[in-house]
Design a protein around this motif. Structure first.
Motif, PDB file in Angstrom:
ATOM      1  N   HIS A 146       0.862  -1.183   0.000  1.00  0.00           N
ATOM      2  CA  HIS A 146       0.000   0.000   0.000  1.00  0.00           C
ATOM      3  C   HIS A 146       0.899   1.234   0.000  1.00  0.00           C
ATOM      4  O   HIS A 146       1.720   1.406   0.908  1.00  0.00           O
ATOM      5  CB  HIS A 146      -0.908   0.012   1.235  1.00  0.00           C
ATOM      6  CG  HIS A 146      -1.823  -1.174   1.315  1.00  0.00           C
ATOM      7  ND1 HIS A 146      -3.085  -1.183   0.768  1.00  0.00           N
ATOM      8  CD2 HIS A 146      -1.647  -2.405   1.872  1.00  0.00           C
ATOM      9  CE1 HIS A 146      -3.655  -2.358   0.976  1.00  0.00           C
ATOM     10  NE2 HIS A 146      -2.796  -3.120   1.647  1.00  0.00           N
ATOM     11  N   THR A 148       1.116   5.326   0.018  1.00  0.00           N
ATOM     12  CA  THR A 148       0.397   6.567   0.312  1.00  0.00           C
ATOM     13  C   THR A 148       1.313   7.749   0.020  1.00  0.00           C
ATOM     14  O   THR A 148       2.421   7.832   0.559  1.00  0.00           O
ATOM     15  CB  THR A 148      -0.035   6.616   1.791  1.00  0.00           C
ATOM     16  OG1 THR A 148      -0.845   5.469   2.086  1.00  0.00           O
ATOM     17  CG2 THR A 148      -0.832   7.888   2.077  1.00  0.00           C
ATOM     18  N   ASN A 150       2.446  11.363   0.583  1.00  0.00           N
ATOM     19  CA  ASN A 150       2.335  12.093   1.841  1.00  0.00           C
ATOM     20  C   ASN A 150       2.979  13.475   1.750  1.00  0.00           C
ATOM     21  O   ASN A 150       3.550  13.965   2.720  1.00  0.00           O
ATOM     22  CB  ASN A 150       3.019  11.270   2.952  1.00  0.00           C
ATOM     23  CG  ASN A 150       2.631  11.725   4.338  1.00  0.00           C
ATOM     24  OD1 ASN A 150       1.472  12.040   4.587  1.00  0.00           O
ATOM     25  ND2 ASN A 150       3.598  11.767   5.247  1.00  0.00           N
ATOM     26  N   ASN A 157      -5.682  13.935  -6.870  1.00  0.00           N
ATOM     27  CA  ASN A 157      -5.980  12.583  -7.322  1.00  0.00           C
ATOM     28  C   ASN A 157      -5.028  12.233  -8.464  1.00  0.00           C
ATOM     29  O   ASN A 157      -5.258  12.547  -9.622  1.00  0.00           O
ATOM     30  CB  ASN A 157      -7.429  12.484  -7.788  1.00  0.00           C
ATOM     31  CG  ASN A 157      -7.863  11.050  -8.001  1.00  0.00           C
ATOM     32  OD1 ASN A 157      -7.375  10.150  -7.316  1.00  0.00           O
ATOM     33  ND2 ASN A 157      -8.764  10.827  -8.938  1.00  0.00           N
ATOM     34  N   GLU A 183      -6.425   1.655  -7.240  1.00  0.00           N
ATOM     35  CA  GLU A 183      -6.574   2.786  -6.331  1.00  0.00           C
ATOM     36  C   GLU A 183      -7.529   2.396  -5.208  1.00  0.00           C
ATOM     37  O   GLU A 183      -8.675   2.026  -5.464  1.00  0.00           O
ATOM     38  CB  GLU A 183      -7.109   4.008  -7.079  1.00  0.00           C
ATOM     39  CG  GLU A 183      -7.225   5.258  -6.214  1.00  0.00           C
ATOM     40  CD  GLU A 183      -7.750   6.448  -7.010  1.00  0.00           C
ATOM     41  OE1 GLU A 183      -7.101   7.502  -7.015  1.00  0.00           O
ATOM     42  OE2 GLU A 183      -8.819   6.306  -7.634  1.00  0.00           O
ATOM     43  N   THR A 184      -7.062   2.452  -3.975  1.00  0.00           N
ATOM     44  CA  THR A 184      -7.908   2.097  -2.840  1.00  0.00           C
ATOM     45  C   THR A 184      -8.524   3.321  -2.173  1.00  0.00           C
ATOM     46  O   THR A 184      -9.533   3.205  -1.496  1.00  0.00           O
ATOM     47  CB  THR A 184      -7.107   1.312  -1.782  1.00  0.00           C
ATOM     48  OG1 THR A 184      -5.977   2.092  -1.362  1.00  0.00           O
ATOM     49  CG2 THR A 184      -6.609  -0.007  -2.367  1.00  0.00           C
ATOM     50  N   ARG A 185      -7.896   4.488  -2.348  1.00  0.00           N
ATOM     51  CA  ARG A 185      -8.450   5.724  -1.797  1.00  0.00           C
ATOM     52  C   ARG A 185      -8.040   6.888  -2.698  1.00  0.00           C
ATOM     53  O   ARG A 185      -6.875   7.065  -2.996  1.00  0.00           O
ATOM     54  CB  ARG A 185      -7.955   5.969  -0.371  1.00  0.00           C
ATOM     55  CG  ARG A 185      -8.623   7.182   0.300  1.00  0.00           C
ATOM     56  CD  ARG A 185      -8.224   7.285   1.757  1.00  0.00           C
ATOM     57  NE  ARG A 185      -6.794   7.475   1.919  1.00  0.00           N
ATOM     58  CZ  ARG A 185      -6.186   7.530   3.098  1.00  0.00           C
ATOM     59  NH1 ARG A 185      -6.874   7.364   4.209  1.00  0.00           N
ATOM     60  NH2 ARG A 185      -4.874   7.720   3.176  1.00  0.00           N
ATOM     61  N   MET A 186      -9.031   7.664  -3.111  1.00  0.00           N
ATOM     62  CA  MET A 186      -8.767   8.766  -4.024  1.00  0.00           C
ATOM     63  C   MET A 186      -8.005   9.877  -3.308  1.00  0.00           C
ATOM     64  O   MET A 186      -8.310  10.236  -2.179  1.00  0.00           O
ATOM     65  CB  MET A 186     -10.091   9.321  -4.574  1.00  0.00           C
ATOM     66  CG  MET A 186      -9.924  10.426  -5.609  1.00  0.00           C
ATOM     67  SD  MET A 186     -11.529  11.009  -6.229  1.00  0.00           S
ATOM     68  CE  MET A 186     -12.132   9.517  -7.033  1.00  0.00           C
ATOM     69  N   GLY A 187      -6.994  10.424  -3.974  1.00  0.00           N
ATOM     70  CA  GLY A 187      -6.240  11.532  -3.406  1.00  0.00           C
ATOM     71  C   GLY A 187      -7.040  12.823  -3.424  1.00  0.00           C
ATOM     72  O   GLY A 187      -7.963  13.001  -4.220  1.00  0.00           O
ATOM     73  N   VAL A 188      -6.703  13.741  -2.538  1.00  0.00           N
ATOM     74  CA  VAL A 188      -7.399  15.028  -2.451  1.00  0.00           C
ATOM     75  C   VAL A 188      -6.375  16.149  -2.492  1.00  0.00           C
ATOM     76  O   VAL A 188      -5.236  16.000  -2.053  1.00  0.00           O
ATOM     77  CB  VAL A 188      -8.239  15.148  -1.161  1.00  0.00           C
ATOM     78  CG1 VAL A 188      -9.364  14.141  -1.166  1.00  0.00           C
ATOM     79  CG2 VAL A 188      -7.368  14.958   0.082  1.00  0.00           C
TER      80      VAL A 188
END
Length: 237
Positions: A146, A148, A150, A157, A183-188
């Motif tokens: 995973h 991320t 950061n 996204n 993609e497990t979580r969309m970027g913001v």
């Protein structure tokens, strides 16, 4: 020569040196007319590539069984798997520009994946966590990472990472070896705030969620303000 009623132990002894270390033998029977079945199980990640043992049918070592319709057959009941091995590359795309990592080992640690990605000029900071996908403990080497992003530099996204595992310097081997990226979580996107300090002020401070930060002199460099926000409000730089 093997007897028609070899035990699992004596069959294992007879096959020693022919089979890879760690193989197992079990026996079932007797069945009709004193017949038996032996199961020969190879160790994890060992395979003969779909081949099986062959019964000698002619020459001085041919089958010499007695009895009506006596015969010996070897069949492959389940194909083995080959452990994942090799390397792969990851490619990052942002604003139409692409960068690829150096070859990454198939069993790299979280820290090694982080270092490979952060070696790219367009990536500032990532966090990598992993877990084994080998739920049956077969030794296949299957993993899931995973990643991320950061850093404000990579906010928003982002396009999915791309992978290469079929080129000469980055190739995976092993049964069913492949890499899938999802993609497990969309970027913001993160808010960008602008501070304007009146010309006649000697110093200033920032308040966030009811917490007032330390007082800084007017004209302080951006690094001092960033350090203050990290220390006073627990924000990540």
């Amino acid at each position: 020569w093997l007897r028609h009623n070899e035990t699992a132990g004596t069959m294992h002894e007879a096959l020693h040196g022919l089979m890879p270390d760690g193989f197992e033998v079990s026996r079932r029977g007797p069945f009709a007319r004193e017949s038996y079945e032996w199961d020969i199980i190879l160790p994890k990640s060992a395979t003969f590539g779909g081949q099986t043992l062959r019964v000698v049918e002619n020459g001085g070592g041919r089958v010499r069984l007695e009895g009506t319709n006596a015969s010996v057959n070897c069949t492959l009941s389940q194909t083995g798997t080959q452990k994942i091995n090799g390397h792969f590359k990851l490619t990052f795309n942002q604003n139409g520009f692409e960068e690829s990592t150096s070859p990454i080992r198939h069993n790299s640690t979280n820290e090694e994946i982080e270092a490979a990605l952060e070696s790219l000029e367009m990536i500032h900071d990532v966090i990598v966590n992993s877990n084994s996908m080998d739920t049956n403990n077969t030794g296949s080497g299957a993993y899931q990472w995973h990643v991320t992003f950061n850093s404000l530099r990579n906010a928003g996204n982002l396009p999915l990472l791309k992978t290469d595992f079929a080129s000469p310097d980055a190739k995976l081997s092993g049964t069913g070896s492949r890499i899938e990226i999802i993609e497990t979580r969309m970027g913001v996107s993160m808010d960008v705030l602008k501070f304007t300090i009146p010309w006649n002020s000697d110093d200033f401070s920032i308040s966030l969620n009811g917490i007032e930060g330390q007082v800084l002199p007017r004209g302080s460099p951006a690094s001092d303000l960033q350090e203050s926000m990290v220390m006073d409000f627990g924000l990540e730089s």
